[in-house]
Design an enzyme around this catalytic site. Structure first.
Site, PDB file in Angstrom:
ATOM      1  N   ILE A 151     -11.031  -7.789 -11.139  1.00 59.00           N
ATOM      2  CA  ILE A 151     -12.327  -7.782 -10.442  1.00 59.00           C
ATOM      3  C   ILE A 151     -12.581  -6.431  -9.798  1.00 59.00           C
ATOM      4  CG2 ILE A 151     -13.645  -8.791  -8.542  1.00 59.00           C
ATOM      5  CD1 ILE A 151     -12.170 -11.441  -9.138  1.00 59.00           C
ATOM      6  N   ARG A 226     -11.229 -12.015   0.896  1.00 62.92           N
ATOM      7  CA  ARG A 226     -11.146 -13.099   1.864  1.00 62.92           C
ATOM      8  C   ARG A 226     -11.603 -12.550   3.211  1.00 62.92           C
ATOM      9  NH1 ARG A 226     -10.826 -15.870  -1.944  1.00 62.92           N
ATOM     10  NH2 ARG A 226      -9.285 -17.482  -2.465  1.00 62.92           N
ATOM     11  N   GLU A 255     -14.672 -22.190   7.463  1.00 61.12           N
ATOM     12  CA  GLU A 255     -15.835 -22.620   6.697  1.00 61.12           C
ATOM     13  C   GLU A 255     -16.039 -24.117   6.881  1.00 61.12           C
ATOM     14  OE1 GLU A 255     -15.366 -21.530   2.617  1.00 61.12           O
ATOM     15  OE2 GLU A 255     -15.392 -19.391   3.027  1.00 61.12           O
ATOM     16  N   HIS A 274     -19.448 -18.373   0.127  1.00 58.68           N
ATOM     17  CA  HIS A 274     -18.314 -18.482  -0.784  1.00 58.68           C
ATOM     18  C   HIS A 274     -18.788 -18.815  -2.200  1.00 58.68           C
ATOM     19  CE1 HIS A 274     -13.716 -19.160  -0.369  1.00 58.68           C
ATOM     20  NE2 HIS A 274     -14.001 -18.492  -1.472  1.00 58.68           N
ATOM     21  N   ALA A 277     -18.044 -16.396  -7.014  1.00 59.77           N
ATOM     22  CA  ALA A 277     -17.513 -16.811  -8.308  1.00 59.77           C
ATOM     23  C   ALA A 277     -18.357 -17.882  -8.987  1.00 59.77           C
ATOM     24  CB  ALA A 277     -16.093 -17.339  -8.128  1.00 59.77           C
TER      25      ALA A 277
END
Length: 314
Positions: A151, A226, A255, A274, A277
């Site tokens: 990534i 993160r 979260e 989040h 992805a």
């Protein structure tokens, strides 16, 4: 023959769940942190990242053979405890490369151009703010990519494609045209920083006040790794004194966050929930690869179709 039982700590795509249910008995947790009962015969656990698979949970699953992360990061899985019990740990490392890298680029563009500030001003009727607009281009910006896994490497390529002057850093040496082995030197004077490291004891809080101070005045910090890779107090201090021009982060800790959290409410902070992805196509493919990897392990085969066995140590 008794069908194996698989626990889902979070929901999967419907197609993947159907494929799993055709071969196993599926138990869905009511929430990622639910205190589950009746785990003696569970053969596999699947998490999407919020559900924690720690030593205590592993101990309650004596028949467990596999833990799978529908994604890349494994900071929510105790890999050492799994290895001690001969439990295979799986993830799907390559399914999300383009998706997360594109999200990182989008956040970098939004932060550099102060797009979220401008959108808030427009919504609130502050059109006069355009006269003192502080946005800058990514073209020719000094950008640093921290972490050169798949990534990070793809993000570096995308930043270069829009004209940024990219420096890269990774814990181990990489064959990259602008690799800098010293993180502090890599961050010195950076106008844009994009973070792509796994969360470990070594990376927790690695972007602290001292390192934020090394960045260029008004820098944009992008975190699709993160949240805990950044020291949140240092981020807030950098925003307060203006040294950080913008902070863009995918996810939060915890979260979901409290609605009055000062980081969440800050005008120069962009938080996405989040979702770096998650697109419709990647979510389906990710979940299918995860399920097929689990079924391979339960059937005594090496995982394929994108899933891989992860070594026990971070």
């Amino acid at each position: 023959m008794t069908r194996p039982t698989v626990v889902l700590l979070e929901p999967l795509h419907a197609d993947a769940r159907s494929e799993l249910a055709a071969a196993t008995d599926v138990v869905e947790a009511p929430s990622p942190d639910a205190d589950l009962e009746g785990l003696a015969h569970v053969a596999a656990i699947i998490t999407r990242g919020r559900g924690r698979v720690d030593a205590a949970l592993l101990e309650r699953c004596p028949a467990l053979r596999a833990v799978a992360r529908a994604g890349v990061g494994l900071d929510n899985v105790d890999r050492a405890a799994a290895a001690a019990r001969d439990v295979v740990v799986l993830n799907v490392p390559d399914a999300l490369t383009d998706t997360v890298a594109e999200h990182a680029l989008a956040l970098a563009l939004a932060g550099r151009r102060r797009a979220f500030e401008g959108a808030l001003d427009a919504r609130e009727g502050r059109w006069e703010k355009r006269l003192d607009y502080a946005g800058e281009t990514l073209a020719s910006a000094r950008a640093t990519v921290v972490g050169l896994g798949a990534i990070g490497a793809r993000t570096a390529a995308l930043l270069r494609a829009v004209g940024a002057d990219v420096t890269t850093w990774n814990r181990s040496a990489r064959d990259d045209e602008a690799f800098e082995p010293d993180l502090d030197r890599a961050l010195e004077g950076a106008e844009v920083v994009s973070l792509h490291v796994a969360l470990t004891d070594a990376t927790r809080g690695m972007i602290d006040g001292e390192r934020i101070g090394r960045l260029a005045e008004g820098a944009t910090l992008v975190n699709t790794a993160r949240p805990a890779v950044c020291d949140r107090d240092a981020v807030l201090a950098g925003l307060a004194d203006g040294h950080l021009g913008a902070y863009a982060v995918d996810g939060f800790e915890p979260e979901p966050p409290a609605t009055d959290d000062p980081l969440l409410r800050h005008d120069r902070v962009l938080v996405t929930p989040h979702v770096a992805a998650l697109t419709r196509s990647t979510f389906r493919g990710l979940c299918l690869s995860t399920v097929r990897g689990v079924l391979d392990v339960l059937d005594g085969r090496a995982p394929k179709d994108g899933a891989r066995v992860v070594p026990p140590s971070p």
